[in-house]
Every structure is written in structure tokens, then in C-alpha cells.
Design a protein around this motif. Structure first.
Motif, PDB file in Angstrom:
ATOM      1  N   UNK A 286      -6.053   7.143   6.689  1.00 41.63           N
ATOM      2  CA  UNK A 286      -5.533   8.017   5.634  1.00 41.63           C
ATOM      3  C   UNK A 286      -4.139   7.583   5.179  1.00 41.63           C
ATOM      4  N   UNK A 287      -3.304   7.160   6.134  1.00 47.27           N
ATOM      5  CA  UNK A 287      -1.966   6.660   5.782  1.00 47.27           C
ATOM      6  C   UNK A 287      -2.079   5.384   4.946  1.00 47.27           C
ATOM      7  N   UNK A 288      -2.982   4.499   5.340  1.00 50.39           N
ATOM      8  CA  UNK A 288      -3.180   3.253   4.587  1.00 50.39           C
ATOM      9  C   UNK A 288      -3.699   3.555   3.178  1.00 50.39           C
TER      10      UNK A 288
ATOM     11  N   UNK B 122       6.348  -5.546  -5.360  1.00 52.85           N
ATOM     12  CA  UNK B 122       5.091  -4.810  -5.436  1.00 52.85           C
ATOM     13  C   UNK B 122       3.927  -5.702  -5.005  1.00 52.85           C
ATOM     14  N   UNK B 123       3.938  -6.937  -5.492  1.00 52.84           N
ATOM     15  CA  UNK B 123       2.873  -7.880  -5.142  1.00 52.84           C
ATOM     16  C   UNK B 123       2.798  -8.091  -3.637  1.00 52.84           C
ATOM     17  N   UNK B 124       3.964  -8.275  -3.020  1.00 55.14           N
ATOM     18  CA  UNK B 124       4.006  -8.475  -1.564  1.00 55.14           C
ATOM     19  C   UNK B 124       3.372  -7.289  -0.852  1.00 55.14           C
TER      20      UNK B 124
ATOM     21  N   UNK C 233      -0.240  -7.240   1.004  1.00 49.40           N
ATOM     22  CA  UNK C 233      -0.173  -6.949   2.440  1.00 49.40           C
ATOM     23  C   UNK C 233      -1.183  -5.858   2.800  1.00 49.40           C
ATOM     24  N   UNK C 234      -1.286  -4.859   1.929  1.00 49.83           N
ATOM     25  CA  UNK C 234      -2.170  -3.721   2.185  1.00 49.83           C
ATOM     26  C   UNK C 234      -3.617  -3.951   1.732  1.00 49.83           C
TER      27      UNK C 234
ATOM     28  N   UNK D 221       5.573  -5.861   6.608  1.00 50.66           N
ATOM     29  CA  UNK D 221       5.808  -6.819   5.518  1.00 50.66           C
ATOM     30  C   UNK D 221       6.200  -6.098   4.233  1.00 50.66           C
ATOM     31  N   UNK D 222       5.523  -5.004   3.964  1.00 49.87           N
ATOM     32  CA  UNK D 222       5.837  -4.240   2.754  1.00 49.87           C
ATOM     33  C   UNK D 222       7.265  -3.704   2.826  1.00 49.87           C
ATOM     34  N   UNK D 223       7.621  -3.122   3.952  1.00 52.75           N
ATOM     35  CA  UNK D 223       8.972  -2.559   4.092  1.00 52.75           C
ATOM     36  C   UNK D 223      10.048  -3.626   4.001  1.00 52.75           C
ATOM     37  N   UNK D 224       9.842  -4.759   4.661  1.00 52.10           N
ATOM     38  CA  UNK D 224      10.872  -5.799   4.672  1.00 52.10           C
ATOM     39  C   UNK D 224      10.948  -6.547   3.348  1.00 52.10           C
TER      40      UNK D 224
END
Length: 173
Positions: free
Chosen positions: A66-68, A86-88, A92-93, A128-131
Motif C-alpha cells: 500500500x505504501x509503494x 522525478x525520473x529517478x 526506482x519504484x 534511491x528516490x529520497x537521495x
């Protein structure tokens, strides 16, 4: 109706729901205390109908899914705001939602060894998204963190199931 049957029925209703509920709370409490995020684990499992470790693993992984899913939806609304970052995040997701669905199926099929790499991949995607925001707070930082924590709760539970697949009724040991 025979009074003996009536008494037995009332007695069963009085004993079993309380007995199951008590066992449920103890199992959840014991299991969560063995994770690095006891309070968050308890929050996820509060009021659940988890009667064994398999149930707990499924609930935690469904929560991670659900979080994903929420992260994926949030990313769709952010499209075009910061295209490189955004692309990264988006890539990643890309497969995390399906991977978390597959992880739940793996637990149901007792393929515990397949679950841990999927949870670690989800952690890596959120990280990866956060960094990728390089010092700035990611717009989906909250959901990234929730996904990471939920997966970190799932991993030791699934590892325990993997070590002893027949251990369904107890969080002890």
C-alpha cells in the motif's frame, strides 16, 4: 433447547474470543518487540486478525504494498515538476508494487526465501528516490520512509519463517 447445550454454547462464546484475542495480542506484541520498529509494527498490526507469523508477515507486506502504491500514485501527480529527479524516483519504484504483491504470494506459498530480496529492493527504491533530491526533502519522503520501515519490519519476520517454516503458531524462539 437442552440447557447443557445452551450452557456449552455460551461458555464457548465467552472463552474462545477472549482466548484468541489474548493469544493474538501476545503474538503481535512478541513479534513486534523483536523488530527495530516496535511501535510502528504495533500500529500496523493493531486490531488485525493475525493468528500466526505467516498472517503477520502477510499483513506487514500488504501494508508495504500500500505504501509503494501510494508512492507510485504520488509520483504520477508530480510528473513534470523536476523531471530528472522525478525520473529517478519513478524508475526506482517501477516494479515495487508488483514485487510487494509477489512477496505476499510468496509468503502464502511458503517461498520465504523469495520475499527478502523483494523487500530489500523496495527499500533500495525508496532510498534511491529520497537521495535523488540531493539534500532537499523529497516530496514523497514520508511514504518513502513508511515503505522502508515496513519492509524492515517484514524482513526479520520472514527470516524467522524461513528458518523454521513449520513455526506458524508462535512468535517465541
Amino acid at each position: 433447547m437442552n440447557p447443557a447445550y445452551l450452557f456449552s454454547f455460551v461458555l464457548l462464546l465467552a472463552i474462545f474470543p477472549n482466548g484468541f484475542h489474548s493469544q493474538n495480542i501476545e503474538l503481535i506484541s512478541t513479534t513486534c518487540s523483536k523488530t527495530s520498529f516496535n511501535d510502528y509494527c504495533m500500529k500496523i498490526l493493531n486490531g488485525s486478525r493475525a493468528f500466526n507469523l505467516t498472517d503477520i508477515a502477510e499483513i506487514v507486506l500488504k501494508t508495504a504494498r500500500l505504501h509503494a502504491l501510494r508512492a507510485e500514485e504520488d509520483l504520477k501527480t508530480l510528473h513534470g515538476k523536476d523531471s530528472k529527479t522525478w525520473e529517478t524516483c519513478f524508475f526506482s519504484y517501477k516494479d515495487v508494487v508488483q514485487s510487494m504483491m509477489d512477496a505476499v504470494t510468496d509468503v502464502e506459498a511458503k517461498r520465504y526465501e523469495n520475499v527478502i530480496p523483494k523487500a530489500k529492493t523496495a527499500i533500495k527504491a525508496a532510498t534511491n528516490c529520497s537521495t535523488s533530491y540531493k539534500g532537499k526533502l523529497a516530496p514523497i519522503a514520508g511514504v518513502n520512509q513508511e515503505l522502508i520501515i515496513t519492509c524492515k519490519i517484514a524482513i526479520p519476520i520472514v527470516e524467522k519463517l524461513n528458518r523454521n517454516p513449520s513455526q506458524k503458531l508462535s512468535a517465541n524462539s
